[in-house]
Design a protein around this motif. Structure first.
Motif, PDB file in Angstrom:
ATOM      1  N   ARG A 182       3.227   3.107   2.164  1.00 53.48           N
ATOM      2  CA  ARG A 182       3.229   3.617   0.791  1.00 53.48           C
ATOM      3  C   ARG A 182       2.054   4.573   0.602  1.00 53.48           C
ATOM      4  O   ARG A 182       0.954   4.360   1.116  1.00 53.48           O
ATOM      5  N   PRO A 205      -2.928   2.338  -5.347  1.00 52.45           N
ATOM      6  CA  PRO A 205      -2.365   2.365  -6.702  1.00 52.45           C
ATOM      7  C   PRO A 205      -1.216   1.373  -6.884  1.00 52.45           C
ATOM      8  O   PRO A 205      -0.606   0.918  -5.922  1.00 52.45           O
ATOM      9  N   ARG A 206      -0.950   1.020  -8.131  1.00 53.46           N
ATOM     10  CA  ARG A 206       0.194   0.186  -8.542  1.00 53.46           C
ATOM     11  C   ARG A 206       0.312  -1.095  -7.723  1.00 53.46           C
ATOM     12  O   ARG A 206       1.372  -1.429  -7.196  1.00 53.46           O
ATOM     13  N   LEU A 207      -0.799  -1.813  -7.673  1.00 51.02           N
ATOM     14  CA  LEU A 207      -0.795  -3.055  -6.901  1.00 51.02           C
ATOM     15  C   LEU A 207       0.073  -4.131  -7.548  1.00 51.02           C
ATOM     16  O   LEU A 207       0.488  -5.074  -6.884  1.00 51.02           O
ATOM     17  N   ASP A 208       0.356  -3.979  -8.848  1.00 49.81           N
ATOM     18  CA  ASP A 208       1.270  -4.917  -9.492  1.00 49.81           C
ATOM     19  C   ASP A 208       2.660  -4.824  -8.868  1.00 49.81           C
ATOM     20  O   ASP A 208       3.325  -5.840  -8.653  1.00 49.81           O
ATOM     21  N   GLN A 209       3.072  -3.587  -8.553  1.00 45.98           N
ATOM     22  CA  GLN A 209       4.366  -3.393  -7.892  1.00 45.98           C
ATOM     23  C   GLN A 209       4.338  -3.948  -6.471  1.00 45.98           C
ATOM     24  O   GLN A 209       5.296  -4.580  -6.014  1.00 45.98           O
ATOM     25  N   VAL A 210       3.223  -3.697  -5.768  1.00 47.65           N
ATOM     26  CA  VAL A 210       3.074  -4.185  -4.399  1.00 47.65           C
ATOM     27  C   VAL A 210       3.138  -5.716  -4.380  1.00 47.65           C
ATOM     28  O   VAL A 210       3.809  -6.318  -3.539  1.00 47.65           O
ATOM     29  N   SER A 211       2.456  -6.348  -5.336  1.00 46.01           N
ATOM     30  CA  SER A 211       2.451  -7.807  -5.420  1.00 46.01           C
ATOM     31  C   SER A 211       3.861  -8.347  -5.611  1.00 46.01           C
ATOM     32  O   SER A 211       4.270  -9.320  -4.961  1.00 46.01           O
ATOM     33  N   VAL A 230      -1.879   3.683  -0.120  1.00 47.51           N
ATOM     34  CA  VAL A 230      -2.123   2.250   0.073  1.00 47.51           C
ATOM     35  C   VAL A 230      -2.732   1.992   1.453  1.00 47.51           C
ATOM     36  O   VAL A 230      -2.286   2.560   2.450  1.00 47.51           O
TER      37      VAL A 230
END
Length: 305
Positions: A277, A232-238, A280
């Motif tokens: 995380r 989830p929330r790969l935009d944050q991970v990126s 993930v």
């Protein structure tokens, strides 16, 4: 024998060096993909190969003819397909091919036109105006005109730009058919799937040749490591990964991120907290040709700026 064997080619326009000591060999019957960013010198190199431009430095042979002293002989045995559609749009397909046949002094003209129409599947459209053709049919007409005089070498400059996937596949099927008949092909392209259909590839960036070999060899020799991050929330991970030590590329691929770097230990260290995380996963991935080319582009300096 090599269809192309050139060494140290240099071409300058004013104070700009557009082709910078390029060396290339292409064997007879081989399909070689010529890749690189816009403005990298691909078109200029191709024009030198087909005898349209004389190099400022360097030497070599194309189809056994000297690049400097026998350019006219090279032109007669090469088919060159330019980026821009360059036929008469107010003439029919057949009329355009008749014009080309007369340029090459092919006789009888009608026999050469009929043969070429049949070979490229154009017979049913022979009376259609070239200006009304779709991108795929224009491309087929251009290819027909290039191979009409039975060249030994085909030079294609981004031939499938703006063409739909079905037409692109049919075009490449035709290229492989021609190569099986002994024709040598050098083709510039921006499409990674097309590059992977070539026997070998050469990558040029801002005038300099950076890599050459099979796709597998070029990927292997780039020395890159790729991890695939899902969750989830790969935009944050990126955003978290961007700029970290060892992280040289972060790119979304569908519902995952591809994280790429040339120092595996540094890359793994930067991914350590990401692994922890919730939800993930971080798994080793396969480095793609696109990853390699993005890396080349990132590290190259624009010689025109």
């Amino acid at each position: 024998m090599d269809a192309i064997n050139v060494t140290g080619l240099v071409k300058r326009f004013g104070d700009k060096t557009v082709v910078d000591h390029v060396t290339m060999r292409v064997a007879e019957g081989e399909i070689v993909g010529f890749l690189g960013p816009n403005g990298s010198g691909k078109t200029t190199t191709i024009r030198i190969m087909c005898g349209l431009l004389t190099p400022d430095e360097g030497e070599g042979a194309v189809l056994g003819y000297d690049l400097r002293t026998e350019s006219l002989k090279i032109k007669r045995e090469v088919g060159y397909m330019t980026q821009k559609f360059s036929f008469y749009e107010d003439l029919t397909i057949a009329e355009n091919l008749e014009f080309v046949a007369r340029l090459y002094q092919l006789k009888p003209v009608s026999e050469h036109v009929e043969r070429t129409l049949g070979e490229l599947g154009l017979t049913s459209r022979r009376n259609q105006l070239a200006g009304t053709l779709s991108g795929g049919w224009k491309q087929r007409l251009a290819l027909a005109a290039c191979i009409m005089h039975k060249p030994r070498l085909l030079l294609l400059d981004e031939p499938t730009a703006g063409v739909d996937p079905k037409a692109r596949r049919e075009f490449w099927d035709e290229i492989h058919h021609l190569a099986r008949g002994g024709l040598t092909v050098l083709v510039s392209t921006h499409y990674m799937d097309e590059a992977e259909r070539c026997h070998r590839i050469s990558y040029i960036s801002y005038g300099k040749m950076l890599a050459s070999g099979s796709v597998a060899d070029v990927v292997k020799n780039a020395g890159l490591t790729t991890f695939v991050v899902a969750g989830p929330r790969l935009d944050q991970v990126s955003a978290l990964l961007d700029g970290r030590p060892g992280v040289e590329q972060v790119a979304p691929f569908g519902a995952t991120l591809h994280v790429v770097g040339s120092d595996k230990a540094l890359l793994e260290a930067s991914l350590e907290d990401i692994r922890n995380r919730e939800g993930v996963t971080v798994k080793p991935g396969e480095t793609s040709l696109e990853d390699v080319f993005i890396q080349f582009m990132t590290k190259s300096k624009d010689n025109m700026s």
